[in-house]
Scaffold this active site. Structure first.
Site, mmCIF file in Angstrom:
data_model
loop_
_atom_site.group_PDB
_atom_site.id
_atom_site.type_symbol
_atom_site.label_atom_id
_atom_site.label_comp_id
_atom_site.label_asym_id
_atom_site.label_seq_id
_atom_site.Cartn_x
_atom_site.Cartn_y
_atom_site.Cartn_z
ATOM 1 N N LEU A 83 -56.858 87.384 -20.374
ATOM 2 C CA LEU A 83 -56.708 85.956 -20.074
ATOM 3 C C LEU A 83 -57.583 85.132 -20.992
ATOM 4 C CD1 LEU A 83 -56.804 86.253 -16.193
ATOM 5 C CD2 LEU A 83 -54.806 86.024 -17.649
ATOM 6 N N ASP A 84 -57.107 83.945 -21.343
ATOM 7 C CA ASP A 84 -57.914 83.080 -22.202
ATOM 8 C C ASP A 84 -58.564 81.974 -21.368
ATOM 9 O OD1 ASP A 84 -55.018 81.379 -23.665
ATOM 10 O OD2 ASP A 84 -56.006 81.102 -21.726
ATOM 11 N N SER A 85 -59.154 80.997 -22.077
ATOM 12 C CA SER A 85 -59.939 79.988 -21.358
ATOM 13 C C SER A 85 -59.071 79.143 -20.424
ATOM 14 C CB SER A 85 -60.688 79.094 -22.334
ATOM 15 O OG SER A 85 -59.791 78.590 -23.307
#
Lengths: 128, 330
Positions: A83-85
């Site tokens: 997952l990214d920000s």
């Protein structure tokens, strides 16, 4: 001069008089009420950690991007779940909805694994 | 007498043609000129274009033991590949900026500032003197980018244009964005357009926070406003040529500032890359306000596969500047 111990006046016991507080004055009633309410809140409001873990895990599994088989109590959002920000912020929002309280930005910053999310929520009295 | 710049360019072109010579070119990284002031070098790699296991192993060789350990700890081949490419991109790219002799990318040392922002560790630059390079990385599963400047903090963020949000856009904006931004998004009726504007705003906000380098909590998204505003170039003779004057100007306003006087220290560029991604770049500049205009940022875009090829991307279908005063060099 070393006085003999047996000649010193030693207290072997002390009798203290304890008076029951009068229960009927408004002041004491009010303070009792306050105290009682506070205790109930404290006692009743921290969620059980395993319950929190289950709820956090199902919240995260709900994310389309996430492979449900990888979601376990030790999963790290970035390193294990990819997952990214933006995803992490979406998760914070989903957790806020699930547990009914707002997570301040400076705490949200640090929640980047299931374990941290569970620890944070389980130690927050406002979590429902 | 060929100038140094032309020589470098010639070597670069030869390198670009040798794309099949992976094994022989495996240790050669053509040097590049440093960015000048007000210049940003934006390098990116598309993971789907890197398939050779030989090449991936080559990349693994230049990583530090700590970086290797982090990668092996990850679960999922694509995740590991992405992390590997990101580290390889940073190391190989920064190593190329020493033009006097070849630097081994493996020898670069990195550290984190007090807030966790990765930086080059200057303490270990013993034999060679690398001028103060700043960099910032951003990944998506389909594109990994690294922005480089000299003497100016930089933040970048890349997102896929087709990205879907789990939450409702306005609900999300209301929770995290500033009042002006919420208002702007609310006024967009078409949901697709609203999503696009949301993603652009998100990348710009992320790039700002990353440029400042103090983490999400030091600059909460709600406390600043990013605005994209069309500026009218009224045939001003002082306006420099080659400006994409149709691109809206981008400004940031901290809650404490007067909305009419945005903070002039930060300049932004917003790009559409490869038709599939938005990329935002933010650098700190002590900009000199030349009347109504500001000095543009010089931007060099390079799509790269370290040890294999570089492709210089100028204003073509592959890259469109959609915001910020920028001059795209070729």
């Amino acid at each position: 001069m070393a006085a003999s111990r047996s000649t010193l006046p030693l207290m072997k016991y002390l009798r203290v008089r304890v008076d029951a507080l009068p229960r009927n004055t408004p002041l004491t009633l009010a303070s009792n009420l306050l105290i009682r309410r506070f205790s109930e809140e404290v006692r009743g409001c921290f969620l059980d950690k395993s319950e929190v873990t289950d709820r956090v895990i199902s919240c995260v599994k709900n994310f389309q991007k996430v492979d449900p088989s990888k979601v376990n109590p030790n999963a790290h959002f970035q390193n294990d779940l990819g997952l990214d920000s933006l995803d992490s912020v979406e998760i914070v929002m989903a957790l806020e909805e699930e547990f009914g309280f707002e997570i301040p930005d400076n705490e949200a910053d640090k929640i980047n694994s299931i374990k941290l999310a569970v620890d944070f929520i389980a130690s927050h009295p406002q979590a429902k | 007498m060929i100038s140094l710049r032309d020589k470098a360019r010639l070597m670069m072109n030869i390198y670009c043609f040798g794309r099949n010579l992976v094994t022989t070119a495996a240790s050669y990284l053509p040097p590049v000129q440093l960015p000048t002031q007000r210049e940003v070098h934006f390098w990116y790699i598309l993971p789907d274009e890197v398939k050779s296991t030989t090449l991936l192993n080559r990349y693994l060789e230049i990583l530090s033991p700590c970086e290797k350990e982090n990668i092996f700890r990850m679960r999922g081949e694509q995740l590991r590949k992405g992390a590997l490419l990101a580290r390889a991109l940073v190391r190989t790219t920064l190593a190329r900026y020493q033009t006097n002799f070849q630097i081994d990318p493996k020898s670069l040392k990195f550290m984190k500032n007090n807030y966790g922002k990765p930086e080059l560790d200057w303490q270990y630059a013993d034999d060679w003197s690398l001028p103060h390079l700043h960099f910032n990385i951003s990944h998506t599963s389909s594109l990994i980018a690294c922005g480089v400047t000299v003497g100016s903090p930089i933040g970048i963020d890349v997102e896929e244009k087709q990205r879907r949000l789990k939450n409702d856009i306005l609900a999300f904006a209301q929770r995290f964005f500033s009042p002006h931004e919420i208002e702007m998004l609310t006024h967009i009726a078409d949901p697709e357009l609203r999503l696009q504007e949301f993603i652009k705003l998100w990348t710009l906000k992320e790039s700002y926070v990353k440029a400042i380098g103090r983490g999400f909590s030091a600059s909460p998204f709600k406390t600043f406003t990013i605005r994209l505003r069309d500026h009218h170039v009224k045939g001003d003779i002082h306006a420099p040529p080659l400006i994409t004057s149709k691109a809206p100007d981008i400004t940031v306003v901290e809650a404490s500032d007067d909305v009419k006087n945005p903070s002039n220290n930060w300049q932004f560029v917003l790009l559409e890359l490869a038709g599939s991604h938005y990329a935002a770049i933010c650098i700190e500049q002590n900009s000199v306000n030349t009347g109504n205009g500001r000095i543009p940022i010089n931007l060099t875009l390079r799509k790269t596969i370290p040890y294999v090829e570089d492709e210089c991307i100028s204003a073509t279908d592959s890259a469109v500047v959609i915001g910020g005063l920028t001059r795209l060099s070729d």
